[in-house]
Design an enzyme around this catalytic site. Structure first.
Site, PDB file in Angstrom:
ATOM      1  N   HIS A 289       1.009  -1.530  -0.006  1.00 31.15           N
ATOM      2  CA  HIS A 289       0.653   0.275   0.363  1.00 31.15           C
ATOM      3  C   HIS A 289       0.684   1.310   0.180  1.00 31.15           C
ATOM      4  CE1 HIS A 289       0.782  -0.174   4.187  1.00 31.15           C
ATOM      5  NE2 HIS A 289       0.616   1.478   4.173  1.00 31.15           N
TER       6      HIS A 289
HETATM    7  C1  UD1 Z   1      -2.423   5.051   6.007  1.00 32.31           C
HETATM    8  C2  UD1 Z   1      -1.794   5.467   7.464  1.00 32.31           C
HETATM    9  C3  UD1 Z   1      -0.251   4.158   6.836  1.00 32.31           C
HETATM   10  C4  UD1 Z   1      -0.887   2.921   7.523  1.00 32.31           C
HETATM   11  C5  UD1 Z   1      -1.649   2.385   6.301  1.00 32.31           C
HETATM   12  C6  UD1 Z   1      -2.550   1.442   6.754  1.00 32.31           C
HETATM   13  C7  UD1 Z   1      -0.431   7.352   7.564  1.00 32.31           C
HETATM   14  C8  UD1 Z   1       0.083   7.813   6.552  1.00 32.31           C
HETATM   15  N1  UD1 Z   1      -0.242   6.485   6.610  1.00 32.31           N
HETATM   16  O1  UD1 Z   1      -2.096   4.687   4.956  1.00 32.31           O
HETATM   17  O2  UD1 Z   1       1.035   4.749   7.750  1.00 32.31           O
HETATM   18  O3  UD1 Z   1       0.327   1.710   6.932  1.00 32.31           O
HETATM   19  O4  UD1 Z   1      -2.649   3.562   6.505  1.00 32.31           O
HETATM   20  O5  UD1 Z   1      -3.438   0.395   5.915  1.00 32.31           O
HETATM   21  O6  UD1 Z   1      -1.601   7.887   7.943  1.00 32.31           O
HETATM   22  N2  UD1 Z   1      -9.879   4.188   1.303  1.00 32.31           N
HETATM   23  C9  UD1 Z   1     -10.424   3.941   1.831  1.00 32.31           C
HETATM   24  N3  UD1 Z   1     -11.526   3.835   3.013  1.00 32.31           N
HETATM   25  C10 UD1 Z   1     -10.843   3.323   3.870  1.00 32.31           C
HETATM   26  C11 UD1 Z   1      -9.527   4.643   3.739  1.00 32.31           C
HETATM   27  C12 UD1 Z   1      -9.226   4.753   2.695  1.00 32.31           C
HETATM   28  O7  UD1 Z   1     -11.349   3.148   0.570  1.00 32.31           O
HETATM   29  O8  UD1 Z   1     -12.137   2.919   4.915  1.00 32.31           O
HETATM   30  C13 UD1 Z   1      -8.791   4.897   0.469  1.00 32.31           C
HETATM   31  C14 UD1 Z   1      -8.806   5.919   0.015  1.00 32.31           C
HETATM   32  O9  UD1 Z   1      -9.344   6.584  -1.159  1.00 32.31           O
HETATM   33  C15 UD1 Z   1      -7.725   6.679   0.520  1.00 32.31           C
HETATM   34  C16 UD1 Z   1      -6.804   5.838   0.017  1.00 32.31           C
HETATM   35  O10 UD1 Z   1      -7.649   4.602   0.693  1.00 32.31           O
HETATM   36  O11 UD1 Z   1      -7.363   7.707  -0.213  1.00 32.31           O
HETATM   37  C17 UD1 Z   1      -5.257   5.954   1.277  1.00 32.31           C
HETATM   38  O12 UD1 Z   1      -5.797   6.111   2.586  1.00 32.31           O
HETATM   39  P1  UD1 Z   1      -4.705   7.394   3.461  1.00 32.31           P
HETATM   40  O13 UD1 Z   1      -5.730   7.257   5.160  1.00 32.31           O
HETATM   41  O14 UD1 Z   1      -4.682   8.425   3.264  1.00 32.31           O
HETATM   42  O15 UD1 Z   1      -3.870   6.602   4.185  1.00 32.31           O
HETATM   43  P2  UD1 Z   1      -3.064   4.879   3.191  1.00 32.31           P
HETATM   44  O16 UD1 Z   1      -2.709   4.201   2.525  1.00 32.31           O
HETATM   45  O17 UD1 Z   1      -4.227   4.022   3.517  1.00 32.31           O
END
Ligand code: UD1
Length: 393
Positions: free
Chosen positions: A228
């Protein structure tokens, strides 16, 4: 019962949930045994909000519903951190806790640490002192800010305590307590062991058409993949080369099970790689899976390929050979040179292939570093109570 202190703990994203579950249980145990009690308020920032990324973990790990949900959701880093600070400030002003407790290194950790300190609330960090020394990682910035502000730094291993000493953190603030993730692993491993691999696959497969005849009989001895990090999934050339290796080489040797993170899925589609992944025999895509399901897959895997820090730690304790798809790690204690199960392989396919071939020769070799014993949360509550007493004198 007189409340001895009010503690507000914070979770935001998936890797936080397995760290908070034992902490809440340890507070309950403390309150059952002592004359005084800890009043606890759980705040969820809402960074992860999908049922599969959040609610299912609360249910599976017996975490009570958050008292307060800030509803932050997705966004750029500045948006997530800024919005969390704005909303968390209101909560801190209303609740006036004695301590804010943050875990890990996600945006919620950093945002709530800054807010707590600006509100003159004492701050404790569970999983303090980890350092990748890679300032392109958002998590490293979150760790540095959080540790710089914390009054109580609860470290998972001595290497992390040493990092803090070198940065000039006073000795009395550093407490080596062990790894709280492993409390959850030890509490849940029996439940995970009882799960059936094929049931996990059938219940979680992203595309039912992938469960064709030749993919139906997967038992122990497969590869598991998770990815990820922006450094692996945001660049089409890097992601394309990784997909080629997985589809053409790993899937030739054994089935590959890939629970896919929303960011990785989005980019595979954006870069035109989705059809290849979906069309490869012996590659099975799963939706993001629950805690026990992941633990069961890890227990049965012949090899793990991952860029997750938490999985690196779980592989160490379970003994699963682990190729860590990163050039550095904040968790060196899990590396082979420190006795663990993981090798850093970055994201260049030549290096990954070399380590992959070598790793397939190896046996499973479980190792539990010092104080990764399932009792970290108890030690944390003791340290918190002691720090509260010494600060109020
Ligand atoms: C975050 C953490 C990372 C952790 C990871 C585990 C930070 C900086 N990063 O990264 O350290 O290892 O979580 O998963 O806090 N999304 C969904 N559903 C959700 C949440 C997110 O679809 O419930 C999608 C969204 O489109 C979003 C993308 O996933 O843009 C990334 O989510 P984000 O919360 O920005 O960070 P992670 O890459 O998940």
């Amino acid at each position: 019962m007189v409340n001895e202190m009010k503690v507000m703990s914070v979770v935001g994203a998936r890797p936080n949930f397995m760290k908070i579950a034992p902490f809440i249980r340890a507070i309950d145990a403390h309150n059952r045994n002592a004359n005084a009690g800890i009043e606890h308020v759980l705040v969820h920032t809402g960074q992860h909000y999908d049922d599969k990324m959040s609610k299912s973990f609360f249910q599976a790990l017996g975490i009570p519903e958050a008292d307060i949900n800030l509803g932050i959701g997705s966004g750029s880093h500045a948006e997530q951190v800024g919005q969390t600070m704005i909303e968390f400030e209101k909560v801190v002003r209303q609740e006036r806790p004695d301590w804010v407790v943050v875990v890990g290194d996600v945006n919620a950790t950093c945002a709530c640490s800054i807010t707590a300190k600006k509100e003159h609330v004492k701050l404790a960090h569970i999983e303090a002192g980890l350092r990748s020394r890679d300032m392109t990682m958002p998590e490293e910035i979150n760790r540095l800010v959080t540790d710089r502000l914390s009054d109580l730094l609860l470290t998972p291993d001595e290497l992390s305590s040493e990092n803090l000493r070198k940065e000039g953190v006073p000795e009395e603030k550093i407490k080596f307590v062990g790894n709280i993730m492993i409390d959850t692993l030890e509490a849940q491993r029996h439940k995970a062991e009882a799960l059936n691999i094929m049931t996990i696959i059938k219940q979680n497969c992203l595309l039912p058409q992938q469960i064709t005849d030749n993919r139906q009989q997967i038992t122990d001895g497969f590869a598991v993949m998770t990815m990820h990090r922006p450094s692996n999934v945001d660049d089409p050339d890097i992601l394309g080369a990784l997909v080629d290796f997985l589809c053409n080489e790993v899937c030739r040797d054994m089935p590959l099970i890939w629970p896919i993170h929303p960011r990785a899925e989005g980019n595979l589609k954006k870069f035109g790689l989705w059809d290849k992944v979906v069309g490869t025999d012996y590659l099975v895509l799963l939706n993001p899976i629950g805690y026990h399901e992941m633990l069961r897959l890890n227990m049965g895997a012949r090899i793990m390929l991952t860029d997750s820090g938490g999985l690196q730690e779980e592989c160490c304790v379970l003994g699963t050979p682990c190729l860590t798809l990163r050039w550095n790690t904040e968790r060196p204690v899990t590396l082979k040179e420190h006795g663990g199960a993981s090798v850093l392989v970055g994201n260049a396919v030549d290096k990954i292939r070399q380590a992959y071939i070598q790793t397939l020769e190896e046996e499973r070799r479980p190792v539990s570093p010092e104080l990764w014993d399932g009792k970290t949360a108890e030690r944390i509550v003791r340290e918190l109570v002691a720090a509260g007493e010494s600060m109020s004198q």
